[in-house]
Design an enzyme around this catalytic site. Sequence first.
Site, mmCIF file in Angstrom:
data_model
loop_
_atom_site.group_PDB
_atom_site.id
_atom_site.type_symbol
_atom_site.label_atom_id
_atom_site.label_comp_id
_atom_site.label_asym_id
_atom_site.label_seq_id
_atom_site.Cartn_x
_atom_site.Cartn_y
_atom_site.Cartn_z
ATOM 1 N N HIS A 49 0.865 -1.183 0.000
ATOM 2 C CA HIS A 49 0.000 0.000 0.000
ATOM 3 C C HIS A 49 0.905 1.237 0.000
ATOM 4 O O HIS A 49 2.019 1.196 0.533
ATOM 5 C CB HIS A 49 -0.835 -0.055 1.294
ATOM 6 C CG HIS A 49 -1.926 0.946 1.405
ATOM 7 N ND1 HIS A 49 -1.705 2.262 1.756
ATOM 8 C CD2 HIS A 49 -3.268 0.830 1.243
ATOM 9 C CE1 HIS A 49 -2.864 2.903 1.805
ATOM 10 N NE2 HIS A 49 -3.832 2.063 1.493
ATOM 11 N N ASP A 81 3.104 -4.517 8.100
ATOM 12 C CA ASP A 81 1.886 -3.725 7.937
ATOM 13 C C ASP A 81 0.721 -4.699 8.114
ATOM 14 O O ASP A 81 0.407 -5.483 7.216
ATOM 15 C CB ASP A 81 1.901 -3.096 6.541
ATOM 16 C CG ASP A 81 0.565 -2.425 6.190
ATOM 17 O OD1 ASP A 81 -0.418 -2.595 6.943
ATOM 18 O OD2 ASP A 81 0.515 -1.747 5.148
ATOM 19 N N GLN A 128 -4.534 -5.140 7.057
ATOM 20 C CA GLN A 128 -5.544 -6.073 6.545
ATOM 21 C C GLN A 128 -5.537 -7.388 7.319
ATOM 22 O O GLN A 128 -6.477 -8.174 7.212
ATOM 23 C CB GLN A 128 -5.300 -6.354 5.051
ATOM 24 C CG GLN A 128 -5.454 -5.147 4.157
ATOM 25 C CD GLN A 128 -6.889 -4.612 4.130
ATOM 26 O OE1 GLN A 128 -7.853 -5.331 4.391
ATOM 27 N NE2 GLN A 128 -7.035 -3.327 3.844
ATOM 28 N N LYS A 149 -10.317 -0.790 10.444
ATOM 29 C CA LYS A 149 -10.389 -1.984 9.583
ATOM 30 C C LYS A 149 -10.693 -3.235 10.405
ATOM 31 O O LYS A 149 -10.929 -4.304 9.855
ATOM 32 C CB LYS A 149 -9.074 -2.166 8.818
ATOM 33 C CG LYS A 149 -8.822 -1.030 7.826
ATOM 34 C CD LYS A 149 -7.728 -1.360 6.879
ATOM 35 C CE LYS A 149 -7.202 -0.140 6.144
ATOM 36 N NZ LYS A 149 -8.071 0.277 5.028
ATOM 37 N N CYS A 161 -4.705 2.366 -3.750
ATOM 38 C CA CYS A 161 -3.466 2.874 -3.123
ATOM 39 C C CYS A 161 -2.306 1.905 -3.317
ATOM 40 O O CYS A 161 -1.440 1.771 -2.437
ATOM 41 C CB CYS A 161 -3.660 3.173 -1.636
ATOM 42 S SG CYS A 161 -4.849 4.469 -1.317
#
Length: 425
Positions: free
Chosen positions: A141, A218, A221, A244, A382
């Site tokens: 991203h 990261d 998600q 999220k 993104c």
Amino acid sequence: MPATDLQPASPPMAAPRARPFDVDAVRRDFPILSESVGGRPLVYLDSAATSQKPQAVIDAVSRFYATGNANIHRGVYRLSEAATAQYEGARQRIARFLNAPDARSVVFTRGTTESINLVAQSYLRPRLKAGDEILVTAMEHHSNIVPWQLVAEATGAVLRVAPVTDAGELDVGGLEALIGPRTRLVALAQISNSLGTVNPVQRVVALAHAAGVPVLVDGAQAAPHLVADIQALGCDFFACSGHKMFGPTGVGVLYGRADLLEEMPPWQGGGDMIASVTFERSSWAAVPTKFEAGTPDIAGVVGLGAAVDYLSALDRTAVAAHEAALLRYASERVAAVAGVRLVGTAPGKAPVVSFVLDGVHPHDIATILDADGICIRAGHHCTQPLMRRLGVAATARASFALYSTFAEADALAAGLERVRTVMGR
Ligand SMILES: Cc1ncc(COP(=O)(O)O)c(C=O)c1O
């Protein structure tokens, strides 16, 4: 309510009791899912952009404002002490949820983007020299690309990019070949937001650590789909966003290895993050407060605490099985529409179906589906470099969550047939 009766906005839960997974019952926990759009039932298939919120989270935030609102850490009156207890209590529960070794290693931020920027500016920038390398992957991203570019530009360091395959899988051998004596950090997503690919993070951490290189994961998600386990991943930094993972917007987490957080300077100055201030010099509060300058999003943290309580009370194995079955079904239904090509077909994906439809721009797909009350995302998500790598300008993306249903996958497939008719395909 008298101050002596102050209740925590989200009472600390005892060991959560898992309840069996029942998607209809879960849906009743999310009030927005009974809404309609233009007279059609809402079919929300954009959970990778932001998840919907269960009533427990909405209640925790509104109860905080209705009965518990005060600033934290500095008040000596009971209302402020109770607000502080809620904020710090949420930190403890979120640390447990992520299996962080210590709640002091959990820093509250505005979200994944801010967490990564914090690491870029406070951890990495002071350590970088011209020619040093930062290694990311081709599926990141923009939030896990641009912060590194900013510090690279400021220091003369270089961004290196590990390749992905045509199916959207990380080429681990390619990544390994790029780890060298100048590599100062590896930063990668645990799950790709555009494709749903789940990366072998533990393997990457082992490769990087063997070369003495720290790893930032990261987890934006991953947090809503996988049982987060920072200690099992073995990573040095982990970032995620409340919104999220069924929590509020505007709040997120940075986990950092305790010794690294201790060494890192503050990245923003202001109230709360200091031990003492004179005009000559200031000294810093202990970790993690050192990184939480100013009044934080207290209600957001309380809401995020309620979100992890909500998730912890579900049978996560059953949730994962539901999501996997739904992904299989939705992928088949979407792929069966004439002219559709799936983009990102790695095995073991998270429930994200990215696709293109011959001769139809993804924005047109999303606009036509919207008339049926179906919300999907269209664009580069993104991840412009990933789109370029896969040879598409944009994709349409349906992303599912624990409250998504097979009927919604059917609605998507039927909607795509309508798109074909409207567009004369
Ligand atoms: C993989 C990934 N990383 C980072 C981000 C940025 O998260 P936020 O906008 O919550 O900071 C997102 C958001 O879509 C994402 O999917």
